[in-house]
Design a protein around this motif. Structure first.
Motif, short mmCIF file in Angstrom:
data_model
loop_
_atom_site.label_atom_id
_atom_site.label_comp_id
_atom_site.label_asym_id
_atom_site.label_seq_id
_atom_site.Cartn_x
_atom_site.Cartn_y
_atom_site.Cartn_z
N ASN A 1 -16.52 -17.70 14.41
CA ASN A 1 -15.56 -16.66 14.78
C ASN A 1 -14.40 -16.59 13.78
OD1 ASN A 1 -14.81 -19.26 15.72
ND2 ASN A 1 -13.42 -18.40 17.25
N HIS A 2 -13.98 -17.72 13.24
CA HIS A 2 -12.92 -17.70 12.24
C HIS A 2 -13.42 -17.13 10.91
CE1 HIS A 2 -10.44 -21.09 14.37
NE2 HIS A 2 -10.66 -20.05 15.13
N VAL A 3 -14.68 -17.42 10.58
CA VAL A 3 -15.29 -16.84 9.38
C VAL A 3 -15.26 -15.32 9.48
CG1 VAL A 3 -17.43 -16.59 8.06
CG2 VAL A 3 -16.75 -18.84 8.93
N MET A 4 -15.60 -14.82 10.67
CA MET A 4 -15.63 -13.38 10.89
C MET A 4 -14.25 -12.76 10.81
SD MET A 4 -16.81 -11.30 14.32
CE MET A 4 -15.35 -11.84 15.21
N VAL A 5 -13.28 -13.34 11.53
CA VAL A 5 -11.96 -12.74 11.63
C VAL A 5 -11.25 -12.67 10.27
CG1 VAL A 5 -9.63 -13.07 12.59
CG2 VAL A 5 -11.65 -13.30 14.06
N LYS A 6 -11.43 -13.71 9.44
CA LYS A 6 -10.76 -13.75 8.13
C LYS A 6 -11.65 -13.24 6.99
CE LYS A 6 -7.82 -16.95 7.05
NZ LYS A 6 -7.17 -18.24 6.72
N ASN A 7 -12.84 -12.74 7.34
CA ASN A 7 -13.76 -12.23 6.32
C ASN A 7 -14.06 -13.28 5.24
OD1 ASN A 7 -14.25 -9.36 7.13
ND2 ASN A 7 -12.02 -9.29 6.96
N LEU A 8 -14.31 -14.50 5.68
CA LEU A 8 -14.60 -15.60 4.77
C LEU A 8 -16.09 -15.64 4.42
CD1 LEU A 8 -12.47 -18.42 6.44
CD2 LEU A 8 -11.80 -16.87 4.60
N THR A 9 -16.39 -16.24 3.28
CA THR A 9 -17.78 -16.42 2.85
C THR A 9 -18.02 -17.90 2.58
OG1 THR A 9 -17.81 -14.23 1.80
CG2 THR A 9 -19.51 -15.78 1.15
N ILE A 10 -19.07 -18.47 3.16
CA ILE A 10 -19.46 -19.86 2.94
C ILE A 10 -20.64 -19.85 1.97
CG2 ILE A 10 -20.02 -22.06 4.00
CD1 ILE A 10 -17.44 -20.81 5.07
N LEU A 11 -20.50 -20.57 0.86
CA LEU A 11 -21.52 -20.57 -0.19
C LEU A 11 -22.00 -22.00 -0.44
CD1 LEU A 11 -19.57 -18.26 -2.65
CD2 LEU A 11 -21.63 -17.59 -1.39
N GLY A 12 -23.11 -22.38 0.14
CA GLY A 12 -23.67 -23.70 -0.12
C GLY A 12 -24.21 -23.79 -1.54
N VAL A 13 -24.02 -24.95 -2.17
CA VAL A 13 -24.54 -25.17 -3.52
C VAL A 13 -25.21 -26.54 -3.59
CG1 VAL A 13 -23.98 -25.47 -5.96
CG2 VAL A 13 -22.85 -23.68 -4.64
N TYR A 14 -26.51 -26.53 -3.84
CA TYR A 14 -27.26 -27.74 -4.16
C TYR A 14 -27.89 -27.50 -5.53
CZ TYR A 14 -30.99 -31.25 -4.01
OH TYR A 14 -31.85 -32.27 -4.32
N TRP A 15 -27.24 -27.99 -6.56
CA TRP A 15 -27.59 -27.69 -7.94
C TRP A 15 -29.05 -28.00 -8.26
CZ3 TRP A 15 -28.87 -30.92 -12.15
CH2 TRP A 15 -28.75 -30.34 -13.42
N GLY A 16 -29.52 -29.15 -7.84
CA GLY A 16 -30.87 -29.57 -8.18
C GLY A 16 -31.95 -28.65 -7.65
N ALA A 17 -31.68 -27.97 -6.53
CA ALA A 17 -32.69 -27.10 -5.94
C ALA A 17 -33.04 -25.93 -6.85
CB ALA A 17 -32.21 -26.59 -4.58
#
Length: 320
Positions: A245-261
């Protein structure tokens, strides 16, 4: 050859004499000169890493050395070439066989120790900030764990990309290392309130987090609207839960990074990134920070140093 062999999970690995490997088709054998440590090495020994090999195995993901032999139908890199490779395992040994397509020829002015310490830390930060977050000049980058192996590289890469960098680390000594790497503002997580300090500086556009836990929660609350958060690891031991809900309200983006993949499903992301990074190194714009060096026989002590967070930058095991 000598190798630091793990025969059972969550029990000490031991230095043993084992048979020298022979390269298969598409592989080259390297006379290993150095291997850089990562938290993944600790998780592998516990059997909790996502890419833990079957027992028994030789740990050590990040390797540099000299090409010593070629497998069948393999013609590159040539014997004698100075190379680095993210092997996934096999680095805590005097020799190892690795996929020829993963080899990167290292610059003439780069030491083997620097080459071993370079790929994962700089590669993770560059892919995270450039390819994933698409960070722009003038944006504010908050780096957690800023004196660690990936944290210092995030500061360097962020500055080269034109960001204003806020570095968060524990204690004056580590913060001074972050300052020397180029950080614009410093926050001591032991004595200062991360959320309040970042908000007082205007908030974060991008958060780079190898720590997790309470620091993630505080950084999450210190983001500007439309910010991007990049979880790349959980060295603090707690994987935080993300309130949608906080991601939505603040228009945030979560970007996972696993370099080796990316080496498995989109290798050009890694190879293009490393080409840029080695070019920056050759121009003198990047300088790997290695705080501890250990001989192969002291690999257990090297891992303990990393686990206890006594290091800054990278810890490297050398074979000679």
């Amino acid at each position: 050859m000598r190798a630091f062999l793990t025969e059972a999970f969550d029990s000490p690995a031991k230095l043993q004499n084992i048979q020298m490997p022979i390269p298969s088709k598409g592989e080259v054998r390297i006379k290993i000169k150095a291997c850089a440590l990562n938290f993944a090495d600790i998780l592998m020994q516990k059997g909790t890493y996502q890419d833990t090999p079957e027992l028994p195995f030789v740990g050590g993901l990040e390797i540099s050395g000299v090409v010593d032999d070629l497998g069948p139908e393999t013609d590159r890199p040539t014997i004698g070439a100075r190379v680095a490779v993210f092997g996934g395992q096999g680095g805590f040994a005097e020799y190892g066989c690795f996929d020829a397509n993963r080899m990167v020829v290292i610059p003439d002015n780069m030491s083997f120790e620097e080459a071993a310490a370079f790929q994962v830390a700089y590669g993770t930060s560059h892919v995270a900030l450039n390819y994933r977050a698409k960070m722009q000049p003038g944006e504010t980058l908050l780096v957690l764990g800023a004196a660690g192996g990936v944290g210092l590289t995030a500061i360097e890469v962020g500055k080269l990309m034109g960001a204003r960098v806020i570095a968060c680390a524990r204690g004056a000594e580590k913060l001074e290392i972050a300052r020397k790497a180029g950080a614009d503002q410093l926050i001591d997580s032991d004595t200062q309130d991360l959320r309040e300090e970042v908000l007082a500086l205007g908030g974060a556009d991008v958060v780079y987090d190898p720590i997790g836990g309470d620091l993630w929660k505080a950084a999450f609350r210190a983001c500007k609207p439309d910010a991007r958060l990049i979880p790349i690891g959980f060295a603090g031991g707690e994987v935080p839960q993300i309130p949608a809900n906080h991601v939505m309200v603040k228009n945030l983006t979560i970007l996972g990074v696993y370099w080796g993949a990316y080496l498995k499903f989109k290798p050009e992301v890694v190879t293009d990134s490393l080409r840029d990074l080695f070019d920056w190194y050759s121009q003198g714009k990047l300088k790997p920070h290695i705080s501890h060096r250990f001989p192969l026989e002291d690999t257990a002590e090297a891992l303990a140093t990393l686990k206890a967070r006594k290091s800054t930058g990278k810890v490297v095991v050398t074979m000679d």
